[in-house]
Design a protein around this motif. Structure first.
Motif, PDB file in Angstrom:
ATOM      1  N   VAL A  95       0.813  -1.217   0.000  1.00  0.00           N
ATOM      2  CA  VAL A  95       0.000   0.000   0.000  1.00  0.00           C
ATOM      3  C   VAL A  95       0.850   1.272   0.000  1.00  0.00           C
ATOM      4  O   VAL A  95       0.583   2.198  -0.780  1.00  0.00           O
ATOM      5  CB  VAL A  95      -0.992   0.002   1.185  1.00  0.00           C
ATOM      6  N   ARG A  98       2.180   2.475  -3.400  1.00  0.00           N
ATOM      7  CA  ARG A  98       1.107   3.074  -4.215  1.00  0.00           C
ATOM      8  C   ARG A  98       0.789   4.488  -3.746  1.00  0.00           C
ATOM      9  O   ARG A  98       0.600   5.400  -4.553  1.00  0.00           O
ATOM     10  CB  ARG A  98      -0.148   2.208  -4.150  1.00  0.00           C
ATOM     11  N   LEU A  99       0.708   4.657  -2.426  1.00  0.00           N
ATOM     12  CA  LEU A  99       0.441   5.988  -1.883  1.00  0.00           C
ATOM     13  C   LEU A  99       1.582   6.954  -2.215  1.00  0.00           C
ATOM     14  O   LEU A  99       1.335   8.126  -2.515  1.00  0.00           O
ATOM     15  CB  LEU A  99       0.231   5.915  -0.370  1.00  0.00           C
ATOM     16  N   SER A 115      -7.976   8.702  -3.142  1.00  0.00           N
ATOM     17  CA  SER A 115      -7.304   7.430  -3.380  1.00  0.00           C
ATOM     18  C   SER A 115      -7.970   6.269  -2.651  1.00  0.00           C
ATOM     19  O   SER A 115      -8.252   6.351  -1.459  1.00  0.00           O
ATOM     20  CB  SER A 115      -5.857   7.551  -2.900  1.00  0.00           C
ATOM     21  N   SER A 117      -6.307   3.510  -2.341  1.00  0.00           N
ATOM     22  CA  SER A 117      -5.169   2.969  -1.585  1.00  0.00           C
ATOM     23  C   SER A 117      -5.134   3.540  -0.179  1.00  0.00           C
ATOM     24  O   SER A 117      -4.779   2.850   0.770  1.00  0.00           O
ATOM     25  CB  SER A 117      -3.849   3.266  -2.303  1.00  0.00           C
ATOM     26  N   HIS A 118      -5.520   4.804  -0.061  1.00  0.00           N
ATOM     27  CA  HIS A 118      -5.575   5.418   1.256  1.00  0.00           C
ATOM     28  C   HIS A 118      -6.583   4.688   2.144  1.00  0.00           C
ATOM     29  O   HIS A 118      -6.336   4.444   3.324  1.00  0.00           O
ATOM     30  CB  HIS A 118      -5.944   6.896   1.123  1.00  0.00           C
ATOM     31  N   TRP A 120      -7.450   1.561   1.865  1.00  0.00           N
ATOM     32  CA  TRP A 120      -6.844   0.267   2.225  1.00  0.00           C
ATOM     33  C   TRP A 120      -5.860   0.442   3.379  1.00  0.00           C
ATOM     34  O   TRP A 120      -5.818  -0.378   4.300  1.00  0.00           O
ATOM     35  CB  TRP A 120      -6.133  -0.355   1.019  1.00  0.00           C
ATOM     36  N   TYR A 121      -5.077   1.517   3.339  1.00  0.00           N
ATOM     37  CA  TYR A 121      -4.114   1.760   4.417  1.00  0.00           C
ATOM     38  C   TYR A 121      -4.851   1.959   5.745  1.00  0.00           C
ATOM     39  O   TYR A 121      -4.457   1.391   6.772  1.00  0.00           O
ATOM     40  CB  TYR A 121      -3.240   2.987   4.099  1.00  0.00           C
TER      41      TYR A 121
END
Length: 142
Positions: A95, A98-99, A115, A117-118, A120-121
């Motif tokens: 992750v 990607r961020l 995002s 991805s954010h 997911w984090y």
């Protein structure tokens, strides 16, 4: 599990948890509400803060894994320890890169949508915090 290893692992687990709670759930969202903090400035600060947090988290994970391994921990403690370390590893290896790529683009002036991805984090942070609570409590009971 021997008492010394359990005490050391428990102490480090709760310090690790405190850092995650303070940075991820307090500092990170609040910095963007401070007067004068723009998105690029907040991203720059966030990258530095999370790089430092993740470096310290990696050290804490190694210490907890070593203490649990050396102490002859029960299976439940070993599973929780492995889970916390695995969640951190996914954050760092999957992750965060990607961020970082996305924040590079934003810092270069690109306008991008929010995002995933954010998210997911954040989800991994919530799971990691819950795992650290369970691990710390379990270590106190050993």
């Amino acid at each position: 599990m021997n008492v010394t290893s359990a005490a050391a692992a428990s102490a480090v687990t709760f310090v690790w948890l405190g850092m995650v709670l303070a940075i991820s759930f307090l500092e990170a969202p609040l910095k963007f509400r401070a007067p004068g903090v723009t998105i690029p400035l907040g991203l720059g600060i966030g990258r530095l803060v999370f790089r430092a947090l993740n470096a310290v988290e990696t050290v804490w994970a190694v210490v907890v894994v070593a203490a649990v391994a050396a102490g002859g921990a029960p299976a439940a403690v070993m599973a929780l320890t492995a889970s916390a370390a695995a969640l951190l590893l996914v954050q760092l290896a999957v992750v965060r890169p990607r961020l970082n790529r996305r924040s590079d683009r934003v810092l270069a002036g690109e306008e991008l949508p929010r995002s995933r991805s954010h998210l997911w984090y954040v989800a991994l942070e919530v799971l990691k915090a819950g795992t650290l609570v369970a691990l710390g409590v379990r270590l106190l009971a050993v």
